[in-house]
Design a protein around this motif. Structure first.
Motif, short mmCIF file in Angstrom:
data_model
loop_
_atom_site.label_atom_id
_atom_site.label_comp_id
_atom_site.label_asym_id
_atom_site.label_seq_id
_atom_site.Cartn_x
_atom_site.Cartn_y
_atom_site.Cartn_z
N ASP A 628 0.86 -1.19 0.00
CA ASP A 628 0.00 0.00 0.00
C ASP A 628 0.90 1.25 0.00
OD1 ASP A 628 -2.11 1.71 0.09
OD2 ASP A 628 -2.47 1.48 2.24
N VAL A 629 1.34 1.64 -1.17
CA VAL A 629 2.21 2.82 -1.30
C VAL A 629 1.52 3.84 -2.21
CG1 VAL A 629 4.33 1.52 -0.95
CG2 VAL A 629 3.43 1.81 -3.27
N ILE A 630 2.03 5.07 -2.11
CA ILE A 630 1.48 6.15 -2.93
C ILE A 630 2.25 6.23 -4.24
CG2 ILE A 630 1.23 8.66 -3.10
CD1 ILE A 630 0.72 8.75 -0.13
N TYR A 631 1.51 6.14 -5.34
CA TYR A 631 2.13 6.26 -6.66
C TYR A 631 1.86 7.66 -7.20
CZ TYR A 631 2.85 1.25 -6.55
OH TYR A 631 3.27 -0.01 -6.20
N ALA A 632 2.93 8.41 -7.46
CA ALA A 632 2.78 9.81 -7.87
C ALA A 632 2.47 9.97 -9.35
CB ALA A 632 4.06 10.58 -7.54
N VAL A 633 2.69 8.90 -10.13
CA VAL A 633 2.48 9.00 -11.58
C VAL A 633 1.45 7.95 -12.00
CG1 VAL A 633 3.54 8.89 -13.87
CG2 VAL A 633 4.85 9.80 -11.94
N THR A 634 0.42 8.41 -12.68
CA THR A 634 -0.60 7.51 -13.22
C THR A 634 -0.58 7.61 -14.73
OG1 THR A 634 -2.01 7.74 -11.27
CG2 THR A 634 -3.06 7.02 -13.33
N ILE A 635 -0.37 6.48 -15.40
CA ILE A 635 -0.30 6.45 -16.87
C ILE A 635 -1.43 5.59 -17.40
CG2 ILE A 635 1.04 5.59 -18.83
CD1 ILE A 635 3.56 6.51 -17.47
N TRP A 636 -2.11 6.15 -18.40
CA TRP A 636 -3.12 5.39 -19.15
C TRP A 636 -2.56 5.07 -20.52
CZ3 TRP A 636 -8.09 8.85 -18.44
CH2 TRP A 636 -8.55 8.71 -17.11
N ILE A 637 -2.82 3.85 -20.98
CA ILE A 637 -2.52 3.47 -22.35
C ILE A 637 -3.84 3.46 -23.11
CG2 ILE A 637 -1.50 1.75 -23.88
CD1 ILE A 637 0.44 3.00 -21.91
N ILE A 638 -3.95 4.29 -24.13
CA ILE A 638 -5.17 4.35 -24.94
C ILE A 638 -4.84 3.74 -26.29
CG2 ILE A 638 -6.80 5.87 -26.13
CD1 ILE A 638 -5.17 7.03 -22.93
N ALA A 639 -5.55 2.66 -26.64
CA ALA A 639 -5.28 1.98 -27.90
C ALA A 639 -6.39 0.96 -28.16
CB ALA A 639 -3.92 1.28 -27.86
N ASP A 640 -6.39 0.43 -29.36
CA ASP A 640 -7.26 -0.71 -29.69
C ASP A 640 -6.42 -1.96 -29.45
OD1 ASP A 640 -8.81 -2.71 -30.73
OD2 ASP A 640 -9.34 -1.64 -32.58
N PHE A 641 -6.66 -2.65 -28.33
CA PHE A 641 -5.81 -3.76 -27.92
C PHE A 641 -6.11 -5.04 -28.70
CE2 PHE A 641 -6.10 -0.88 -24.28
CZ PHE A 641 -4.75 -0.55 -24.16
N ASP A 642 -7.08 -4.96 -29.56
CA ASP A 642 -7.32 -6.09 -30.46
C ASP A 642 -6.55 -5.92 -31.75
OD1 ASP A 642 -9.66 -8.06 -29.47
OD2 ASP A 642 -10.01 -6.05 -28.67
N PRO A 644 -2.50 -5.25 -33.43
CA PRO A 644 -1.09 -5.43 -33.05
C PRO A 644 -0.44 -4.16 -32.50
CG PRO A 644 -1.54 -6.51 -35.14
CD PRO A 644 -2.77 -5.74 -34.79
N ALA A 645 -0.73 -3.01 -33.11
CA ALA A 645 -0.08 -1.77 -32.66
C ALA A 645 -0.44 -1.45 -31.21
CB ALA A 645 -0.50 -0.61 -33.57
N GLY A 646 -1.69 -1.67 -30.82
CA GLY A 646 -2.11 -1.42 -29.45
C GLY A 646 -1.43 -2.34 -28.46
N ARG A 647 -1.30 -3.62 -28.85
CA ARG A 647 -0.64 -4.58 -27.96
C ARG A 647 0.86 -4.28 -27.83
NH1 ARG A 647 -4.32 -7.90 -30.79
NH2 ARG A 647 -2.73 -8.62 -32.25
N HIS A 648 1.48 -3.84 -28.92
CA HIS A 648 2.90 -3.48 -28.85
C HIS A 648 3.12 -2.32 -27.88
CE1 HIS A 648 3.65 -5.30 -33.12
NE2 HIS A 648 3.59 -6.23 -32.17
N LEU A 649 2.24 -1.31 -27.93
CA LEU A 649 2.35 -0.17 -27.02
C LEU A 649 2.19 -0.63 -25.57
CD1 LEU A 649 2.68 2.92 -26.79
CD2 LEU A 649 0.19 3.12 -26.95
N ALA A 706 -0.41 -9.77 -24.41
CA ALA A 706 0.13 -8.76 -25.32
C ALA A 706 0.96 -9.38 -26.44
CB ALA A 706 0.99 -7.75 -24.55
N LYS A 707 1.29 -10.68 -26.31
CA LYS A 707 2.08 -11.35 -27.33
C LYS A 707 1.20 -11.70 -28.53
CE LYS A 707 5.36 -13.33 -24.03
NZ LYS A 707 5.92 -14.58 -23.44
#
Length: 1402
Positions: A628-642, A644-649, A706-707
């Motif tokens: 239970d730690v504080i994470y100062a950075v929150t990152i979202w990945i926005i892509a079409d995961f269906d 290949p390009a989205g899965r690579h990201l 993601a593979k």
């Protein structure tokens, strides 16, 4: 505006009639605008109005008027033409004068002339001097335009008015400041000079605003309360006068409070509020309740009419938004004060990388052995622009090159230039080569070069390898060039073993390409200076060496500051220190590092989409660990995961997360096609895993899904349960997956479209609310996620995390604060432009409580009236103020267009008006003028240095006149590259070649001359300057660069800066301009460096003249000055010439001084010098005057003045100053009197007896600046003035340094510039000297007493018996002068008392 000014004369245009007596100025002005509207757009008309308002074209008209006067005009002609030196005012003579025009000299045509369009330039030039609109102009124009169309002439028009109006023209574009003056020592003259008003009496405006109340409006609304409102208004005005100092706790947040009021005002009023606060701050800080508000979510009612409407957008997005996040009142101010906006840093790459081949090492190579090693050398005095040679790797240049590229050799030669000229620059190369191991040095020239370089470095050293690389040359670089160098340098070497397949010298071949790819730098070639990349424009510059030198100089300033602050010491490594800076990154990615940043907007409609998504995302994060730690950075990945390009990201982000402890990861799906269960299988699997699995299992599953083989298996019908990984909660996952429909995917898609503004399928990354995208398929790598985390964490995340920890909020809630807070504080208030019109995008960043804000607020208001603009105003407030940030009232005189007054005449303004000023304050007037203006006060009977409204019964007025425009320049000797110290220039016109002169400084080769609009010629002064030097080349003038007579056109109010290079004549190479004993010719003595009313010196008597220099400001000190002058004259039989600094003398003094000169038989000259723009500016008038006492002694006076004696205005002389002038200074440039130490009761006030001064002076004495004698020959010979300015420039950056500027500076320089200690009797001061020593006193100085703080006037009457006699004699003379001037005996009308000050500028 220039386009309008310089538009050629157009054929077939109707001519406007001249102003008839029956026409008003206003109607004629409107007629001009109407006619101009036929050719100009509305925007251009606005610019024309503004140009006319600031008189932008008046200097051009005046320039042509001056050129016409130089012709000169034929007598009685209102219009005339000049045809190759022949003049006529008759049109029927033009044909005759054209016949032989080609045989006469062709006239000089200036740049930006009004030239009628023509195709043939090889015909006679006809110049018409006329006033547009007159009958004579029309007559000439008709004839000349016909001849142009026949290609018979070149037709040029120059404005000329036969009988110019004597009416003064009023200017704008300047500032006026009423600074609050200290009353610690009373400096008011007891001779009360009542201010008179020679203009129309101003009525007290009882309808205007007072402290936020609009009394005109209130009287209309409540006519029955008229008397009550009048009393209330009177009460408010009187309350202004009781200004008490602010408490320390009230000062700290003033800047933030001012910003809060500005941004809490409706958009249309924000600039006016900022202007009011900044320009009237001494009143507003105490009495404007709005400024004393704390940051509150519930704001107490503040009765500030028209100023306290809360800005709706800001309130909604910031105050309520943060409140909803759970930020309470006690924590709110902490968040408000966080500096989280990104800094526009020059990001640097780490240059510790092993792939860099360093060709030299400043710290280790023997050629640098003699250089000092201490960083303290950076703080030693040197001339500006000189690079200190220190044996430290302070400056590092890394060049990325592919040796076979066309321009690679140019960068090698550049490195050679710096290396061979012993510039303290460490140079490194990164070779970007073919990494295919099957390619060897026999096939690829780049590989061959690297292997040869490594071989030579091993056999000899890296420096030798670099020198060998330099010798590899050829139009097209080939392997044979490398072989030839090896054969030449190492004839016995086995070249095949070096270059061939089995070579052992392939070290760093792959490392260079790997490092280059990792850095993210653009196309080759690339260069880094101390890790900071050069931009494309710099790399393409023809003079890249100059760019690098400037980088070195800039870096030197950085190192000087760090050494001075103790951040860098001799025990530290310079490169390690550089690479530990916050701006050092692992990769350069413009998408991440760019200053243009977009944040998610959660205001209005966007909120509903986020509220839906938020319910899922609150628990949908992949973390570094399960703790239970504080994470100062929150990152979202926005892509079409269906896809290949989205899965690579996603895969790249997962790889980054393995080494990150600050970041948590969330995903948002943005499908490219219509949403169905079949085409969202991968996305739904990912979302299900986020919702059901623990962190450790989630990582493994995401890595697997993601593979590509996993996605393909799922697409071919493999059940999802067969793809789960060990450790997962299978049943929970399968149950959720089977029930998770496409609704959630549709919510994601809607969010992407409505909030993130992404098209279906587009990819993006969101970091703490900052949107990076849309992204291309191969635009973001694992290294980019490392970089993004570092930038986000350092600029905002780390700071917000610290505050959140104090609030005791759980890690599950941290998302709101790090993510949402960043968004809210990057929302800005905008003033939008008019729609469907082109607009200017204006960004203003200002601390509302600074001198800059005083000017900027009004400037932005005027700009908004002129152009259609989109304005974004950022408040850059300072925290924890310890002193009042603004101690002055200010007005900026600028109008968007001319406004008419009574009878449709343009009024006497524009002017600065100060209404409702506090009566109790002592104020001093300062003019804040453009750099190129030299102004003087020409009309004011009141003491402008000591304005005390309690003592004034009427309006105080002052008129200033623009006396001259400044012409500046820099001069260098082309042979030595150094400024020719003591070189003199003259400036004159056609019929008067020598009107002004000046002397060149060693500091930047600077010189300045005063002039007026016109065509001027700059020449070397006759005498030694012209004998020794000739002008080699020049830039910035209007004549050809190699013309020795430099023609300079002054046709606007802007600064004109020349670059002049001179060269010694062949037979004068060993001559020195400042050789001691060389006598100048008569012209040098009769210098017109400044302005003199009496120039009657005789050369043979010059050594008998006592030259006395003094400065004064304010009526009291001018009174002292006149008494000092009389005391000097009464004790000498030697002719005396007084030199006064003109800049701050009052009109009264300048009016009286010619009469005194005639009465007492002395000479005088008023000298003038503009504080150079490159020299650190002082803002307080007293400190500026102190600066003039010491900083410009070498350029204020003609070269023939051997010695000058400075005498303070408040001194009384009791001996012959000829004795002081003739004292032997023992080779010192100047002599000062030491401070007395005989009055022992003042020991506690002798600051020079302890601390810094005691250790600095050692056994030397601290000298007083009230009296000193200067050997100007010696002073110039040893460049004393230049050295004093250099030391001043270094010390004055610290506001706590040079408290007594004119005194501390020479005493500080005593070890470099010796001071001759003059006998003590030459200056007696009661404060420091005992009563017994007064008997021997040769001068008495009325210096301030810090113990008693006795007023000067009172002290003079008590200490100096003869003072009263001198004063009475001079006052009697002044009365006679006034009595004799009948035109000054106007009767004064008594009017209502008004706290009002106005300033007009002619």
């Amino acid at each position: 505006m220039n386009r309008v000014v310089n538009t050629p004369l157009l054929p077939n245009t109707k001519i406007l009639p001249v102003l008839f007596l029956t026409d008003s100025e206003h109607s004629y002005y409107n007629l001009i605008l109407k006619k101009a509207g036929q050719f100009l757009s509305n925007f251009q008309i606005n610019l024309l109005k503004f140009a006319l308002s600031i008189r932008a074209y008046s200097p051009t008209v005046q320039m042509f008027q001056q050129i016409a006067a130089d012709e000169p005009p034929p007598e009685g002609c209102s219009a005339f033409v000049v045809i190759h030196e022949k003049r006529t005012c008759k049109t029927n003579e033009i044909k005759k004068l054209l016949k032989k025009a080609a045989e006469r000299p062709r006239p000089y045509v200036f740049k930006k002339e009004h030239k009628f369009p023509t195709l043939n330039e090889n015909v006679p030039v006809v110049i018409l001097y006329a006033e547009i609109g007159t009958k004579d102009f029309v007559k000439f124009h008709t004839v000349l335009s016909e001849k142009v169309q026949k290609e018979e002439i070149v037709y040029i028009l120059r404005h000329y008015v036969q009988k110019p109006s004597s009416r003064k023209m009023y200017l704008s574009g300047y500032g006026v400041e009423l600074a609050i003056k200290s009353t610690e020592y009373k400096a008011l003259d007891d001779i009360q000079i009542k201010a008179t008003n020679d203009t129309m009496e101003e009525e007290d405006d009882e309808t205007g605003e007072v402290q936020g109340f609009l009394f005109g409006k209130l009287k209309q609304m409540y006519p029955d309360l008229k008397d009550n409102l009048k009393e209330f208004r009177k009460h408010l005005i009187e309350s202004i006068n009781n200004l008490e100092p602010l408490k320390v706790w009230e000062l700290q947040d003033l800047s933030f409070q001012a910003a809060s009021q500005i941004i809490s005002t409706p958009v249309y009023s924000a600039l006016k509020v900022m202007k009011d606060i900044a320009q009237n701050f001494p009143i507003k800080a105490r009495y404007d309740n709005c400024l004393l508000l704390e940051y509150r979510l519930i704001i107490d009612l503040c009765l500030c009419v028209n100023l306290m409407n809360i800005l709706e957008i800001f309130a909604e997005s910031l105050l309520h938004g943060l409140h909803d996040l759970g930020i309470k009142e006690e924590a709110f101010s902490k968040f408000m004060k966080l500096q989280i906006h990104p800094v526009d840093d020059s990001y640097a790459l780490d240059i510790h990388h092993s792939s860099i081949i360093w060709v030299n090492n400043i710290e280790k190579d023997h050629i640098y052995n003699k250089w000092p090693t201490s960083f303290q050398e950076l703080l030693k005095q040197t001339y500006p622009g000189v690079i200190r040679q220190i044996r430290r790797n302070l400056y590092n240049l890394v060049l990325f090159i592919d040796p076979v590229q066309e321009h690679a050799a140019d960068f090698v030669k550049l490195a050679e230039l710096f290396y061979h000229n012993n510039i303290p620059l460490r140079i490194g190369f990164v070779f970007i080569l073919n990494t295919n191991e099957e390619i060897d040095g026999n096939d690829d020239a780049g590989v061959a070069l690297l292997r040869a370089f490594n071989y030579i470095a091993e056999e000899s050293d890296t420096s030798q390898a670099f020198i060998a690389m330099i010798n590899v040359n050829g139009d097209v670089f080939t392997v044979n060039h490398v072989r030839n160098v090896l054969r030449s340098e190492f004839p016995h070497a086995d070249i095949q073993s070096i270059l061939g397949v089995d070579s052992e010298y392939d070290e760093k071949r792959k490392a260079g390409a790997t490092f280059y790819k990792k850095t993210g730098l653009g196309p080759l070639p690339q260069a880094l200076f101390n890790g900071v990349p050069f931009n494309g424009e710099e790399m393409a510059a023809a003079e890249l060496d100059t760019v690098i030198l400037q980088r070195i100089i800039d870096a030197m300033g950085f190192f000087q500051r760090t050494v001075f602050m103790g951040l860098l010491n001799d025990h530290m490594d310079a490169v390690d220190f550089l690479m530990d800076q916050r701006n050092v990154v692992s990769r350069i990615n413009p998408t991440i590092l760019g200053t243009k940043r977009r944040y998610i907007n959660f205001i209005s409609t966007s909120g509903k989409y986020f509220s839906c998504l938020n319910k899922i995302l609150l628990l949908s994060y992949l973390l570094f660990s399960d703790e239970d730690v504080i994470y100062a950075v929150t990152i979202w990945i926005i892509a079409d995961f269906d896809k290949p390009a989205g899965r690579h990201l996603l895969s790249k982000a997962l790889k980054h997360l393995k080494t990150s402890s600050h970041t948590r990861l969330g995903i948002v799906n943005n499908p490219i096609s219509k949403i169905t269960e079949d085409n969202t299988a991968v996305a739904r699997a990912i979302l299900t895993a986020f919702l059901t699995q623990k962190n450790s299992s989630l990582k493994s599953f995401l890595s697997k899904i993601a593979k590509e083989e996993t996605a393909k298996a799922l697409a071919t019908g493999t059940k999802i349960k067969k793809l789960l990984v060990p450790g997962m909660d299978d049943s929970t996952f399968e149950k959720k997956y089977s029930t998770l429909g496409v609704d959630i995917i549709q919510t994601h898609q809607m969010f992407c479209q409505e909030v993130l503004k992404l098209l279906p399928g587009q990819m993006a990354v969101v970091s703490n609310g900052r949107v990076l995208g849309p992204l291309d398929e191969n635009e973001f790598y694992t290294e980019d996620f490392h970089l993004l985390e570092k930038i986000t964490f350092s600029t905002s995340g780390e700071k917000i995390k610290g505050v959140v920890k104090e609030m005791g909020i759980s890690s599950k809630q941290i998302f709101h604060f790090t993510f949402m807070f960043n968004i809210f504080f990057n929302s800005i208030v905008k003033i939008d432009p008019q729609q469907n019109e082109p607009f200017y995008d204006v960004i203003a960043i200002v601390d509302p409580l600074t001198r800059e804000a005083q000017k900027m607020a009004h400037l932005l208001i005027v700009l908004g009236d002129i152009v259609n603009m989109k304005l974004r105003l950022f408040m850059n407030s300072r925290s924890k103020l310890s002193e009042v940030p603004l101690k002055s009232f200010y007005r900026f005189v600028l109008e968007p267009e001319l406004t008419s007054g009574a009878n449709n005449l343009f009024p006497s303004g524009p002017m600065a008006k100060f209404l409702e000023m506090p009566e109790t304050l002592l104020l001093t007037l300062n003019m804040i003028i453009p750099e190129s203006w030299l102004v003087e006060a020409v009309n004011s009977s009141y003491d402008l240095d000591n304005i005390h409204l309690q003592d004034v019964s009427r309006i105080v007025t002052a008129e200033y006149e623009l006396e001259y425009l400044l012409l500046e320049g820099h001069c260098f000797d082309v042979t030595t590259g150094q400024p020719p110290r003591g070189l003199q220039f003259t400036l004159g016109m056609k019929n008067n070649p020598v009107m002004f002169d000046t002397t060149v400084m060693a500091n930047l080769g600077y010189f300045q001359l005063k002039a007026n609009p016109g065509a001027w010629t700059l020449r070397l002064r006759k005498g030694r300057s012209e004998d020794i030097y000739h002008i080699f080349v020049h830039e910035g003038a209007d004549s050809p660069v190699h013309l020795e007579d430099v023609i300079v056109i002054l046709n606007n109010f802007k600064s004109k800066i020349l670059q002049v290079k001179v060269q010694k004549k062949p037979d004068k190479i060993d001559e020195d301009l400042l050789s001691v004993g060389v006598t100048e010719e008569k012209e040098a003595w009769e210098s017109i460096t400044s302005f003199s009313d009496l120039q009657t010196e005789k050369k043979e008597k010059k050594n008998d003249v006592l030259n006395i220099f003094s400065v004064a400001s304010g009526h009291l000190y001018e009174r002292f000055l006149r008494i000092m002058m009389l005391s000097v004259l009464r004790h000498t039989k030697t002719p005396v010439k007084f030199w006064f600094l003109k800049n701050y003398l009052s009109p009264t003094f300048k009016e009286i001084i010619p009469h005194m000169a005639k009465e007492y038989g002395f000479q005088y000259e008023l000298v003038q010098y503009k504080w150079p723009r490159w020299l650190h500016q002082q803002t307080e008038k007293q400190r500026i005057i102190w600066g003039y006492k010491i900083l410009f002694l070498d350029v204020l006076f003609p070269l023939a003045v051997d010695k000058i004696i400075f005498v303070d205005a408040d001194q009384i002389v009791r001996s012959d100053l000829k004795e002081l002038r003739d004292i032997d200074l023992n080779e010192a440039p100047y002599g000062y009197v030491p401070f007395c130490d005989s009055r022992t009761e003042m020991d506690g006030y002798r600051f020079w007896k302890s601390g810094y001064w005691a250790s600095h002076l050692g056994r030397r004495k601290y000298h007083i600046s009230a009296l000193y004698v200067v050997d100007l020959k010696k002073f110039r010979k040893i460049a004393a003035g230049d050295r004093l300015r250099g030391q001043y420039q270094a010390l004055s950056q610290d506001p706590n340094s040079l408290s007594n500027l004119d005194q501390d500076l020479p005493n500080n320089m005593i070890h470099q510039l010796a001071i001759k200690s003059l006998p003590q009797e030459w200056l007696w001061c009661e404060t420091w000297c005992d009563d017994e020593s007064k008997k021997k006193a040769k001068t008495i100085d009325l210096c301030n007493n810090p113990k008693t703080k006795e007023p000067k006037l009172k002290a003079a009457l008590r200490i100096v018996p003869e003072w009263v006699q001198y004063d009475s004699e001079i006052q009697k003379l002044i009365k006679q002068i006034k009595k004799g001037k009948k035109n000054l005996t106007q009767s004064s009308r008594k009017g209502k008392r008004t706290n009002f000050f106005t300033c007009m500028f002619i």
